[in-house]
Design a protein around this motif. Structure first.
Motif, PDB file in Angstrom:
ATOM      1  N   ILE A  87       0.845  -1.209   0.000  1.00 25.79           N
ATOM      2  CA  ILE A  87       0.000   0.000   0.000  1.00 25.79           C
ATOM      3  C   ILE A  87       0.874   1.250   0.000  1.00 25.79           C
ATOM      4  O   ILE A  87       0.404   2.330  -0.368  1.00 25.79           O
ATOM      5  CB  ILE A  87      -1.018   0.035   1.178  1.00 25.79           C
ATOM      6  CG1 ILE A  87      -0.322   0.002   2.536  1.00 25.79           C
ATOM      7  CG2 ILE A  87      -2.023  -1.103   1.052  1.00 25.79           C
ATOM      8  CD1 ILE A  87      -1.276   0.184   3.710  1.00 25.79           C
ATOM      9  N   GLY A  88       2.151   1.109   0.325  1.00 28.66           N
ATOM     10  CA  GLY A  88       3.117   2.205   0.178  1.00 28.66           C
ATOM     11  C   GLY A  88       3.672   2.279  -1.238  1.00 28.66           C
ATOM     12  O   GLY A  88       4.748   2.840  -1.440  1.00 28.66           O
ATOM     13  N   GLY A  89       2.986   1.687  -2.203  1.00 30.24           N
ATOM     14  CA  GLY A  89       3.351   1.850  -3.610  1.00 30.24           C
ATOM     15  C   GLY A  89       4.389   0.860  -4.113  1.00 30.24           C
ATOM     16  O   GLY A  89       4.966   1.055  -5.176  1.00 30.24           O
ATOM     17  N   ALA A 126       7.073  -0.254  -1.865  1.00 30.29           N
ATOM     18  CA  ALA A 126       8.215   0.432  -1.250  1.00 30.29           C
ATOM     19  C   ALA A 126       9.389  -0.511  -0.999  1.00 30.29           C
ATOM     20  O   ALA A 126       9.195  -1.687  -0.695  1.00 30.29           O
ATOM     21  CB  ALA A 126       7.785   1.063   0.076  1.00 30.29           C
TER      22      ALA A 126
END
Lengths: 316, 316
Positions: free
Chosen positions: A203-205, A207
């Motif tokens: 959800i952090g892309g 990461a």
């Protein structure tokens, strides 16, 4: 069992290819099931390059496109597929499981054994945790970058004959393969990092570990997420050392930045093991009445992300 | 003040263009500052098409590329730029602010007024909340789709002369522009949805409202996030009705699926107002000692996402 151990590897991703290669190297008779690459593997074998152990490529004794083609059940069936909602793993392996077959899970997650215990109550079950950096670099081609340790135990605990046999072969093949009396505890130990950080990195892309722990605020969040997993583990009967979250963060920050396996799956558009890695921890927390607000939020967000990705895929 | 109200719109995105057009329609003398589209606007004016109100296009009385070019400070300066960390809004407008200029904020977020109060302690400040569906469809071209209401008040409370003047003009221009004695309370009311759902939709991959609330689990998460914002609002002196979270979810589910403004910014690679919308709520929670674990998790995740996007942009 015969003198030569007969192994069937189901799922020839990086994990299946690597441990299959080590077992072939140790003298086992290794067959493989590969839905998508059986033709390639029949012609050229399974290519595995290792920085550490050299060329581990091997020619399987047989290559199947489907478990239904297997006529002679193996001594050890290594199940190395992802644990996904829409895959019935028991149905997948059923045609290849004989009365004497030990089922060996080399898979991630928590509470992933019960469906197999239920489907094969009379077969020995071996549950393993892989600590290995290996990835697919092309069709039927895996690169082993570092580590390799496989922690092996019976489920739910103890060490059965099959576990010992597997451990012996892998050690002979050149890797570290310790036996664990409490494999489920080891699963929880691994889940402390994985359940906290794999979905958060997604959800952090997608990461890297560096971006994941890039400021005090996010290090604090990471610590709290790991503490929540520890609380669920303790309630489930697997208490963790108090300093595990802090040590894990310190160790992660020491390593060169990397993408964890779920972040790689996300970045490459592959299915993610959300339920095995985090969903099952959440369900254990609810069952045991442990409050995990931070994990619940990450879980909700990644479920939304999965729904968004699925909607976008339908539009394309 | 002269008879004709002299308005300067700083920031000619969808919001600035729309309200500038309504004020021009009401007879105000409207000038604009547009860093990137001043040439286009000098030649062709500002194009605004409205489904509801028809063609609202107008020719500004003057178009500036920079506030430094403004020689005659306006009666009302409408600040319609995004609230971003690296933009000093006080410095941006300083050259255009005269002793009699009322500063009007049409911007999202919580606690966005203090930097301007500090910079211009002797100027009247008007704070507004826009409820409008409008978006940019091309250079100097905005489309107004629905709604339009602007809630107007002084900061921190009350209703000053400038607020009344703005409200009167907008009503004359054809939109609903109610005055609010407690504008900050209205900001918190809007924040209940925005702080909860805007960043969540972004870490959910740029989710529509439908994907955001696609299952019981995520509806529950949304409700809890909104309840946490309500707790902070109450501690800050702005209690919300108990049923606001539940009503908001029911209303959102009734509407056709849409992307909120932050999701659109994310999907279009634009800067996001993370600190104004959520970061300031988090800081208020910490200051007031309100526990907001779910909001903290969303905040941490979106900070990781911003870091990941920045790292990726540096690589490209």
């Amino acid at each position: 069992m015969t003198d030569v151990t007969r192994v069937l590897v189901v799922g020839t991703g990086a994990i299946g290819s690597f441990y299959g290669a080590i077992l072939a190297r140790a003298g086992a008779r290794v067959e493989v099931v590969s839905r998508s690459e059986h033709q390639q593997m029949r012609q050229h074998g399974v290519r595995v390059d290792s920085n550490k152990l050299g060329d581990l490529s091997f020619r399987p004794a047989a290559v199947y496109a489907d478990t239904a083609e297997v006529t002679d059940p193996p001594d050890l069936l290594l199940l190395c597929v992802k644990v996904l909602d829409d895959l019935d793993r028991a149905a997948l392996i059923r045609p290849a499981v004989g009365p004497g077959t030990a089922i060996v899970l080399i898979e991630n997650g928590i509470e992933i054994e019960p469906p197999l215990v239920e489907a094969f109550p009379d077969n020995p079950l071996v549950s393993c945790l892989a600590f290995v950096a290996a990835s697919r670099v092309g069709p039927a081609h895996t690169e082993h970058k570092a580590y390799g340790r496989l922690v092996i135990g019976s489920y739910p605990n103890g060490v059965n004959t099959a576990a010992k046999r597997l451990s012996g072969l892998l050690e002979q093949g050149g890797i570290n393969a310790p036996l664990a009396e409490n494999l489920v505890t080891e699963r929880w130990r691994k889940a402390v990092w994985n359940a906290a950080f794999n979905p958060l990195s997604v959800i952090g892309g997608g990461a890297t570990t560096k971006d994941l722990l890039g400021s005090e605020n996010e290090q604090r969040l990471g610590r709290i997420l790991m503490e929540e997993v520890c609380q669920v583990a303790a309630a489930a009967g697997h208490p963790m050392p108090q300093d595990l979250p802090e040590k894990s963060i310190v160790n992660t920050l020491k390593m060169p930045p990397y993408h964890n396996s779920m972040a790689l799956d996300y970045l490459n558009g592959r299915d993610m093991e959300v339920e095995a890695i985090l969903g099952n921890v959440i369900r254990e927390a609810r069952r045991l009445d442990v409050d995990v607000p931070h994990l619940e939020t990450v879980y909700g967000a990644i479920k939304i992300l999965q729904r968004t990705l699925a909607a976008r895929a339908r539009q394309d």
